[in-house]
Design a protein around this motif. Structure first.
Motif, short mmCIF file in Angstrom:
data_model
loop_
_atom_site.label_atom_id
_atom_site.label_comp_id
_atom_site.label_asym_id
_atom_site.label_seq_id
_atom_site.Cartn_x
_atom_site.Cartn_y
_atom_site.Cartn_z
N HIS A 44 0.80 -1.23 0.00
CA HIS A 44 0.00 0.00 0.00
C HIS A 44 0.83 1.27 0.00
O HIS A 44 0.40 2.27 -0.56
CB HIS A 44 -0.98 -0.02 1.17
CG HIS A 44 -1.92 -1.18 1.09
ND1 HIS A 44 -2.91 -1.27 0.14
CD2 HIS A 44 -1.98 -2.32 1.79
CE1 HIS A 44 -3.56 -2.40 0.28
NE2 HIS A 44 -3.01 -3.07 1.27
N ALA A 45 1.99 1.24 0.64
CA ALA A 45 2.83 2.44 0.67
C ALA A 45 4.18 2.08 1.27
O ALA A 45 4.28 1.16 2.08
CB ALA A 45 2.18 3.54 1.50
N PRO A 46 5.25 2.80 0.89
CA PRO A 46 6.55 2.59 1.54
C PRO A 46 6.47 2.89 3.03
O PRO A 46 5.64 3.68 3.47
CB PRO A 46 7.47 3.59 0.84
CG PRO A 46 6.79 3.91 -0.44
CD PRO A 46 5.32 3.79 -0.16
N ILE A 47 7.32 2.23 3.82
CA ILE A 47 7.35 2.46 5.26
C ILE A 47 8.76 2.86 5.67
O ILE A 47 9.71 2.71 4.91
CB ILE A 47 6.90 1.21 6.06
CG1 ILE A 47 7.81 0.02 5.77
CG2 ILE A 47 5.45 0.88 5.77
CD1 ILE A 47 7.53 -1.20 6.64
N ALA A 67 14.58 3.38 -0.41
CA ALA A 67 14.30 4.50 -1.32
C ALA A 67 14.36 5.78 -0.50
O ALA A 67 14.10 5.76 0.70
CB ALA A 67 12.92 4.34 -1.95
N ASP A 68 14.72 6.87 -1.14
CA ASP A 68 14.75 8.16 -0.44
C ASP A 68 13.34 8.61 -0.14
O ASP A 68 12.47 8.59 -1.01
CB ASP A 68 15.47 9.22 -1.28
CG ASP A 68 16.95 8.92 -1.41
OD1 ASP A 68 17.50 8.28 -0.49
OD2 ASP A 68 17.54 9.32 -2.43
N GLY A 69 13.13 9.03 1.10
CA GLY A 69 11.82 9.54 1.51
C GLY A 69 11.90 11.03 1.76
O GLY A 69 12.88 11.70 1.41
N ASN A 105 2.34 2.38 -5.60
CA ASN A 105 2.46 3.66 -4.90
C ASN A 105 3.93 3.97 -4.70
O ASN A 105 4.52 3.59 -3.70
CB ASN A 105 1.77 3.59 -3.51
CG ASN A 105 0.28 3.56 -3.65
OD1 ASN A 105 -0.27 4.16 -4.55
ND2 ASN A 105 -0.38 2.86 -2.73
N PRO A 106 4.59 4.64 -5.63
CA PRO A 106 6.01 4.87 -5.54
C PRO A 106 6.43 5.84 -4.44
O PRO A 106 7.56 5.87 -4.05
CB PRO A 106 6.39 5.41 -6.91
CG PRO A 106 5.15 6.01 -7.44
CD PRO A 106 4.03 5.22 -6.84
N GLY A 107 5.57 6.64 -3.91
CA GLY A 107 6.08 7.63 -2.98
C GLY A 107 5.29 7.83 -1.81
O GLY A 107 5.55 8.17 -0.79
#
Length: 107
Positions: A44-47, A67-69, A105-107
């Motif tokens: 669903h989304a990066p954590i 990944a850069d947040g 959801n890439p970001g």
């Protein structure tokens, strides 16, 4: 009657994953229920990288990546291999031919 202590002949080596008729194996071990739950969260989304203790094992298996947040924080997201595992479990729809699998959801 005399019994022999000889071992049976060795089995031939397994075919290499690079052979054209075989699909390469994604996982070398079974995933724990905690690791599967983490993959589903990432669907669903990066954590945050520190959010779950299973992250290093999933990174080692190639199922998640950093990944850069926002504000330079490390975030974790699914790789194409992680998506393939979830697709195999039926958590993702199969990708139509010609489309590239990826995190929705890439970001």
């Amino acid at each position: 009657m005399k019994t022999s202590n000889r071992l049976p002949p060795a089995l031939p080596p397994a075919p290499s994953p690079s052979s054209k008729n075989q699909r390469p194996t994604i996982l070398r071990r079974l995933l724990s229920h905690h690791e599967l739950a983490t993959l589903l969260l990432l669907l669903h989304a990066p954590i945050d990288a520190s959010a779950k203790p299973e992250i290093p094992l999933l990174q080692e298996a190639g199922l998640v990546e950093a990944a850069d947040g926002e504000a330079g924080q490390a975030r974790i997201r699914l790789t194409s291999e992680g998506n393939a595992v979830l697709r195999g479990l039926g958590a993702l729809p199969a990708t139509p031919s010609g489309s590239k699998p990826g995190n929705e959801n890439p970001g």
